[in-house]
Write a protein that holds these residues in place. Structure first.
Motif, PDB file in Angstrom:
ATOM      1  N   LYS A 164       0.764  -1.164  -0.139  1.00  0.00           N
ATOM      2  CA  LYS A 164       0.043  -0.074  -0.013  1.00  0.00           C
ATOM      3  C   LYS A 164       0.802   1.062   0.076  1.00  0.00           C
ATOM      4  O   LYS A 164       0.452   2.152   0.609  1.00  0.00           O
ATOM      5  N   LEU A 165       1.976   1.174  -0.779  1.00  0.00           N
ATOM      6  CA  LEU A 165       2.701   2.459  -0.862  1.00  0.00           C
ATOM      7  C   LEU A 165       2.009   3.306  -1.666  1.00  0.00           C
ATOM      8  O   LEU A 165       1.254   3.156  -2.738  1.00  0.00           O
ATOM      9  N   LYS A 166       2.443   4.733  -1.327  1.00  0.00           N
ATOM     10  CA  LYS A 166       1.694   5.801  -1.988  1.00  0.00           C
ATOM     11  C   LYS A 166       2.378   6.173  -3.403  1.00  0.00           C
ATOM     12  O   LYS A 166       1.979   7.164  -4.115  1.00  0.00           O
ATOM     13  N   ASN A 167       3.906   5.652  -3.464  1.00  0.00           N
ATOM     14  CA  ASN A 167       4.547   6.024  -4.586  1.00  0.00           C
ATOM     15  C   ASN A 167       4.119   5.537  -5.978  1.00  0.00           C
ATOM     16  O   ASN A 167       3.250   4.641  -5.810  1.00  0.00           O
ATOM     17  N   THR A 168       4.471   6.052  -6.959  1.00  0.00           N
ATOM     18  CA  THR A 168       4.020   5.692  -8.497  1.00  0.00           C
ATOM     19  C   THR A 168       5.149   4.807  -8.989  1.00  0.00           C
ATOM     20  O   THR A 168       6.244   5.408  -8.961  1.00  0.00           O
ATOM     21  N   LEU A 169       4.815   3.533  -9.492  1.00  0.00           N
ATOM     22  CA  LEU A 169       5.942   2.625  -9.912  1.00  0.00           C
ATOM     23  C   LEU A 169       5.696   2.298 -11.536  1.00  0.00           C
ATOM     24  O   LEU A 169       4.635   2.349 -11.973  1.00  0.00           O
ATOM     25  N   TYR A 170       6.669   2.912 -12.114  1.00  0.00           N
ATOM     26  CA  TYR A 170       6.591   2.664 -13.467  1.00  0.00           C
ATOM     27  C   TYR A 170       7.834   1.620 -13.827  1.00  0.00           C
ATOM     28  O   TYR A 170       8.788   1.590 -13.143  1.00  0.00           O
ATOM     29  N   THR A 171       7.361   0.797 -14.938  1.00  0.00           N
ATOM     30  CA  THR A 171       8.323  -0.446 -15.204  1.00  0.00           C
ATOM     31  C   THR A 171       9.015  -0.050 -16.677  1.00  0.00           C
ATOM     32  O   THR A 171       8.001  -0.006 -17.655  1.00  0.00           O
ATOM     33  N   ILE A 172      10.057  -0.591 -17.011  1.00  0.00           N
ATOM     34  CA  ILE A 172      10.898  -0.646 -18.187  1.00  0.00           C
ATOM     35  C   ILE A 172      11.603  -1.718 -18.388  1.00  0.00           C
ATOM     36  O   ILE A 172      12.089  -2.179 -17.211  1.00  0.00           O
ATOM     37  N   SER A 173      11.414  -2.585 -19.308  1.00  0.00           N
ATOM     38  CA  SER A 173      12.198  -3.589 -19.503  1.00  0.00           C
ATOM     39  C   SER A 173      13.679  -3.730 -20.202  1.00  0.00           C
ATOM     40  O   SER A 173      14.161  -4.570 -20.194  1.00  0.00           O
ATOM     41  N   ASN A 174      13.911  -2.649 -20.769  1.00  0.00           N
ATOM     42  CA  ASN A 174      15.183  -2.510 -21.342  1.00  0.00           C
ATOM     43  C   ASN A 174      15.966  -1.241 -21.460  1.00  0.00           C
ATOM     44  O   ASN A 174      15.103  -0.095 -20.973  1.00  0.00           O
ATOM     45  N   GLY A 175      17.037  -0.918 -21.437  1.00  0.00           N
ATOM     46  CA  GLY A 175      18.043   0.092 -21.395  1.00  0.00           C
ATOM     47  C   GLY A 175      17.820   1.220 -22.472  1.00  0.00           C
ATOM     48  O   GLY A 175      17.469   2.404 -21.848  1.00  0.00           O
ATOM     49  N   THR A 176      17.256   0.825 -23.677  1.00  0.00           N
ATOM     50  CA  THR A 176      16.902   1.964 -24.524  1.00  0.00           C
ATOM     51  C   THR A 176      15.839   2.975 -24.173  1.00  0.00           C
ATOM     52  O   THR A 176      15.489   3.990 -24.266  1.00  0.00           O
ATOM     53  N   ASP A 177      14.791   1.909 -23.770  1.00  0.00           N
ATOM     54  CA  ASP A 177      13.320   2.659 -23.299  1.00  0.00           C
ATOM     55  C   ASP A 177      13.626   3.465 -22.026  1.00  0.00           C
ATOM     56  O   ASP A 177      12.980   4.418 -21.727  1.00  0.00           O
ATOM     57  N   ALA A 178      14.439   2.967 -21.011  1.00  0.00           N
ATOM     58  CA  ALA A 178      14.761   3.433 -19.851  1.00  0.00           C
ATOM     59  C   ALA A 178      15.298   4.755 -20.097  1.00  0.00           C
ATOM     60  O   ALA A 178      15.023   5.718 -19.437  1.00  0.00           O
TER      61      ALA A 178
END
Length: 152
Positions: A35-49
Protein backbone atom coordinates in the motif's frame (compact mmCIF):
# COMPACT_ATOMS: atom_id res chain seq x y z
CA UNK A 1 2.09 22.72 6.09
CA UNK A 2 -0.61 20.18 6.93
CA UNK A 3 0.44 16.57 7.64
CA UNK A 4 -1.17 15.40 4.38
CA UNK A 5 0.86 17.98 2.48
CA UNK A 6 4.06 16.72 4.08
CA UNK A 7 3.19 13.16 3.19
CA UNK A 8 2.39 14.22 -0.37
CA UNK A 9 5.83 15.80 -0.64
CA UNK A 10 7.51 12.47 0.10
CA UNK A 11 5.74 10.56 -2.66
CA UNK A 12 8.02 9.41 -5.41
CA UNK A 13 7.85 8.46 -9.04
CA UNK A 14 9.91 5.28 -9.07
CA UNK A 15 11.27 3.82 -12.30
CA UNK A 16 11.96 0.10 -12.18
CA UNK A 17 14.25 -1.03 -15.02
CA UNK A 18 13.91 -4.81 -14.93
CA UNK A 19 13.98 -7.22 -17.91
CA UNK A 20 12.53 -10.24 -16.10
CA UNK A 21 8.70 -10.18 -16.39
CA UNK A 22 8.38 -12.42 -13.32
CA UNK A 23 10.45 -10.08 -11.15
CA UNK A 24 8.57 -7.06 -12.54
CA UNK A 25 5.27 -8.71 -11.59
CA UNK A 26 6.57 -9.50 -8.09
CA UNK A 27 7.76 -5.89 -7.63
CA UNK A 28 4.41 -4.52 -8.83
CA UNK A 29 2.36 -6.89 -6.66
CA UNK A 30 4.55 -6.16 -3.64
CA UNK A 31 4.17 -2.39 -4.11
CA UNK A 32 0.39 -2.85 -4.23
CA UNK A 33 0.39 -5.20 -1.23
CA UNK A 34 2.52 -2.78 0.81
CA UNK A 35 0.00 0.00 0.00
CA UNK A 36 2.79 2.40 -0.89
CA UNK A 37 1.73 5.84 -2.10
CA UNK A 38 4.56 6.04 -4.64
CA UNK A 39 3.96 5.56 -8.35
CA UNK A 40 5.87 2.69 -9.94
CA UNK A 41 6.75 2.78 -13.64
CA UNK A 42 8.32 -0.28 -15.23
CA UNK A 43 10.64 -0.53 -18.23
CA UNK A 44 12.23 -3.76 -19.48
CA UNK A 45 15.24 -2.54 -21.48
CA UNK A 46 17.97 0.08 -21.41
CA UNK A 47 16.94 1.96 -24.55
CA UNK A 48 13.41 2.59 -23.27
CA UNK A 49 14.82 3.45 -19.84
CA UNK A 50 16.96 6.22 -21.32
CA UNK A 51 13.99 7.49 -23.33
CA UNK A 52 11.93 7.53 -20.11
CA UNK A 53 14.48 9.51 -18.07
CA UNK A 54 15.06 11.93 -20.96
CA UNK A 55 11.27 12.23 -21.43
CA UNK A 56 11.48 11.62 -25.17
CA UNK A 57 9.64 9.52 -27.75
CA UNK A 58 6.69 7.59 -26.38
CA UNK A 59 7.78 8.59 -22.86
CA UNK A 60 7.72 12.35 -23.50
CA UNK A 61 4.70 12.84 -21.22
CA UNK A 62 6.03 10.72 -18.33
CA UNK A 63 7.37 12.39 -15.19
CA UNK A 64 11.08 12.40 -14.53
CA UNK A 65 11.68 9.67 -11.94
CA UNK A 66 12.58 10.57 -8.36
CA UNK A 67 14.25 7.19 -7.84
CA UNK A 68 15.57 4.58 -10.29
CA UNK A 69 15.82 0.86 -9.53
CA UNK A 70 18.25 -0.53 -12.08
CA UNK A 71 18.94 -4.15 -12.99
CA UNK A 72 22.31 -4.24 -14.76
CA UNK A 73 21.58 -7.20 -17.07
CA UNK A 74 19.36 -5.56 -19.69
CA UNK A 75 18.68 -6.38 -23.34
CA UNK A 76 19.92 -3.83 -25.87
CA UNK A 77 21.53 -0.95 -24.01
CA UNK A 78 22.80 -2.64 -20.86
CA UNK A 79 22.50 -1.38 -17.31
CA UNK A 80 26.14 -0.26 -17.17
CA UNK A 81 25.54 2.01 -20.18
CA UNK A 82 22.36 3.36 -18.58
CA UNK A 83 24.23 4.06 -15.35
CA UNK A 84 27.09 5.72 -17.26
CA UNK A 85 24.65 8.06 -19.03
CA UNK A 86 22.89 8.88 -15.77
CA UNK A 87 26.28 9.69 -14.18
CA UNK A 88 27.44 11.79 -17.15
CA UNK A 89 24.45 14.11 -17.52
CA UNK A 90 24.07 16.83 -14.88
CA UNK A 91 20.25 16.88 -15.13
CA UNK A 92 20.10 13.12 -14.53
CA UNK A 93 22.96 12.81 -12.04
CA UNK A 94 20.68 14.10 -9.27
CA UNK A 95 18.27 11.15 -9.57
CA UNK A 96 19.15 8.55 -6.93
CA UNK A 97 19.93 5.15 -8.46
CA UNK A 98 19.60 1.84 -6.63
CA UNK A 99 21.41 -0.94 -8.50
CA UNK A 100 19.64 -4.27 -8.12
CA UNK A 101 22.25 -6.96 -7.64
CA UNK A 102 21.97 -10.66 -8.36
CA UNK A 103 25.11 -11.31 -6.31
CA UNK A 104 27.58 -9.53 -4.07
CA UNK A 105 30.00 -9.23 -7.01
CA UNK A 106 27.75 -6.76 -8.86
CA UNK A 107 28.89 -3.76 -6.82
CA UNK A 108 32.53 -4.56 -7.57
CA UNK A 109 31.75 -4.84 -11.29
CA UNK A 110 30.05 -1.42 -11.32
CA UNK A 111 32.84 0.26 -9.39
CA UNK A 112 35.54 -1.40 -11.53
CA UNK A 113 34.04 0.46 -14.50
CA UNK A 114 34.45 3.80 -12.70
CA UNK A 115 30.69 4.13 -12.24
CA UNK A 116 28.74 4.95 -9.12
CA UNK A 117 25.26 4.26 -7.84
CA UNK A 118 23.68 5.72 -4.72
CA UNK A 119 22.82 2.32 -3.26
CA UNK A 120 23.26 -1.36 -4.04
CA UNK A 121 20.59 -3.86 -3.00
CA UNK A 122 20.59 -7.59 -3.57
CA UNK A 123 17.39 -8.79 -5.23
CA UNK A 124 15.49 -11.47 -3.37
CA UNK A 125 15.60 -15.02 -4.68
CA UNK A 126 12.32 -16.20 -3.17
CA UNK A 127 9.00 -14.62 -4.24
CA UNK A 128 7.85 -14.33 -0.61
CA UNK A 129 10.85 -12.06 0.11
CA UNK A 130 9.78 -9.37 -2.39
CA UNK A 131 7.45 -7.55 0.04
CA UNK A 132 10.28 -7.08 2.54
CA UNK A 133 12.53 -6.02 -0.35
CA UNK A 134 10.01 -3.38 -1.51
CA UNK A 135 9.73 -2.04 2.04
CA UNK A 136 13.54 -1.78 2.11
CA UNK A 137 13.41 0.30 -1.09
CA UNK A 138 10.71 2.49 0.51
CA UNK A 139 13.01 2.99 3.51
CA UNK A 140 15.86 4.00 1.20
CA UNK A 141 13.59 6.55 -0.49
CA UNK A 142 12.65 8.16 2.84
CA UNK A 143 16.31 8.25 3.88
CA UNK A 144 17.20 9.97 0.61
CA UNK A 145 14.40 12.53 1.04
CA UNK A 146 15.39 13.27 4.63
CA UNK A 147 19.04 13.76 3.66
CA UNK A 148 18.26 16.04 0.70
CA UNK A 149 18.51 19.81 1.17
CA UNK A 150 15.01 21.29 1.35
CA UNK A 151 14.02 24.24 -0.82
CA UNK A 152 12.53 27.00 1.32
Amino acid sequence: MAPDDEQEGTRANILLIEPNPGDTRLFTESFTEAKLKNTLYTISNGTDALDFVHQRGEHADQPRPDLILLELKLPGTDGMDVLAELNDEPALREIPVVVLLSSELGKDVVESQGLEADHYVQKPVEPEDFLEFVLEIEGLWFAIVQNSPQDD
